[in-house]
Design a protein around this motif. Structure first.
Motif, PDB file in Angstrom:
ATOM      1  N   SER A 238     -17.177 -37.525-119.742  1.00  0.00           N
ATOM      2  CA  SER A 238     -16.632 -37.942-121.030  1.00  0.00           C
ATOM      3  C   SER A 238     -16.946 -39.392-121.366  1.00  0.00           C
ATOM      4  O   SER A 238     -16.466 -39.908-122.365  1.00  0.00           O
ATOM      5  CB  SER A 238     -15.109 -37.734-121.018  1.00  0.00           C
ATOM      6  N   ASN A 239     -17.762 -40.060-120.562  1.00  0.00           N
ATOM      7  CA  ASN A 239     -18.030 -41.470-120.807  1.00  0.00           C
ATOM      8  C   ASN A 239     -19.029 -41.659-121.956  1.00  0.00           C
ATOM      9  O   ASN A 239     -19.688 -40.723-122.398  1.00  0.00           O
ATOM     10  CB  ASN A 239     -18.525 -42.159-119.532  1.00  0.00           C
ATOM     11  N   GLY A 240     -19.130 -42.878-122.415  1.00  0.00           N
ATOM     12  CA  GLY A 240     -19.970 -43.207-123.566  1.00  0.00           C
ATOM     13  C   GLY A 240     -21.449 -42.922-123.390  1.00  0.00           C
ATOM     14  O   GLY A 240     -22.081 -42.337-124.277  1.00  0.00           O
ATOM     15  N   PRO A 241     -22.075 -43.320-122.273  1.00  0.00           N
ATOM     16  CA  PRO A 241     -23.507 -43.058-122.126  1.00  0.00           C
ATOM     17  C   PRO A 241     -23.872 -41.576-122.165  1.00  0.00           C
ATOM     18  O   PRO A 241     -24.893 -41.204-122.749  1.00  0.00           O
ATOM     19  CB  PRO A 241     -23.832 -43.666-120.758  1.00  0.00           C
ATOM     20  N   CYS A 242     -23.042 -40.724-121.567  1.00  0.00           N
ATOM     21  CA  CYS A 242     -23.327 -39.281-121.599  1.00  0.00           C
ATOM     22  C   CYS A 242     -23.224 -38.747-123.025  1.00  0.00           C
ATOM     23  O   CYS A 242     -24.104 -38.016-123.497  1.00  0.00           O
ATOM     24  CB  CYS A 242     -22.356 -38.523-120.695  1.00  0.00           C
ATOM     25  N   ARG A 243     -22.158 -39.124-123.727  1.00  0.00           N
ATOM     26  CA  ARG A 243     -21.990 -38.669-125.113  1.00  0.00           C
ATOM     27  C   ARG A 243     -23.102 -39.218-126.014  1.00  0.00           C
ATOM     28  O   ARG A 243     -23.610 -38.515-126.881  1.00  0.00           O
ATOM     29  CB  ARG A 243     -20.631 -39.099-125.651  1.00  0.00           C
ATOM     30  N   GLU A 244     -23.496 -40.462-125.792  1.00  0.00           N
ATOM     31  CA  GLU A 244     -24.547 -41.077-126.610  1.00  0.00           C
ATOM     32  C   GLU A 244     -25.885 -40.385-126.393  1.00  0.00           C
ATOM     33  O   GLU A 244     -26.634 -40.136-127.338  1.00  0.00           O
ATOM     34  CB  GLU A 244     -24.661 -42.568-126.283  1.00  0.00           C
ATOM     35  N   HIS A 245     -26.190 -40.030-125.155  1.00  0.00           N
ATOM     36  CA  HIS A 245     -27.441 -39.328-124.860  1.00  0.00           C
ATOM     37  C   HIS A 245     -27.485 -37.973-125.560  1.00  0.00           C
ATOM     38  O   HIS A 245     -28.505 -37.608-126.154  1.00  0.00           O
ATOM     39  CB  HIS A 245     -27.603 -39.147-123.349  1.00  0.00           C
ATOM     40  N   LEU A 246     -26.374 -37.240-125.504  1.00  0.00           N
ATOM     41  CA  LEU A 246     -26.324 -35.940-126.177  1.00  0.00           C
ATOM     42  C   LEU A 246     -26.422 -36.094-127.689  1.00  0.00           C
ATOM     43  O   LEU A 246     -27.096 -35.305-128.361  1.00  0.00           O
ATOM     44  CB  LEU A 246     -25.041 -35.202-125.797  1.00  0.00           C
TER      45      LEU A 246
END
Length: 146
Positions: free
Chosen positions: A56-64
């Motif tokens: 749920s962190n920012g880098p994972c969401r941003e990549h998606l």
């Protein structure tokens, strides 16, 4: 590991046991190759991703978001509290579809299928590249049986 809706492994990466899963999120997604029926190169982008709160962190969401992949990831309680504390500057909560989230257990079931192979469950191999070969053979057996 990533898996499709039929609990078949799509991509595998072997890491040390103490490594956090969320650090390998992007490399696992980059390894995905979804075969096309008939001719053509395999797709590299899944239709959607369902993951647990660890991603749920920012880098994972941003990549998606950057790749245009639909995501179903619940928000952590501390992230939600921080967003609410900011008020209107905190932004909107991320979208969440409970029905799609219920299907995230396919990765866990694929993991259990891999562990039905004794060599994968016990990890007899000392070296990472040898263990990756063992896991790849077990994944091939899953694909050939389905």
């Amino acid at each position: 590991m990533s898996a499709d809706g039929c609990c078949r492994p799509l991509s595998l990466i072997v890491t040390p046991g103490q490594r956090a899963d969320c650090t390998q999120f992007v490399p696992v997604l980059e390894e995905i190759r979804i075969p096309r029926p008939g001719l053509g190169r395999p797709r590299k982008k899944p239709d959607s991703v369902a993951a647990d709160k660890a991603y749920s962190n920012g880098p994972c969401r941003e990549h998606l978001r950057r790749r245009g992949i639909r995501r179903t990831i619940p928000e952590k309680a501390d992230s939600q509290a921080a967003r609410l504390r900011k008020g209107s500057r905190g932004g909107r909560p991320p979208g969440f579809d409970e029905d799609r989230y219920k299907k995230r257990n396919t990765v866990e079931r694929a993991n259990n299928k891999l562990k039905s192979s004794r060599a994968v469950a016990a990890r007899y191999d000392k070296r990472g590249y040898v263990f990756l070969g063992t896991v790849t053979v077990a994944a091939l057996v899953i694909w050939l049986r389905s």
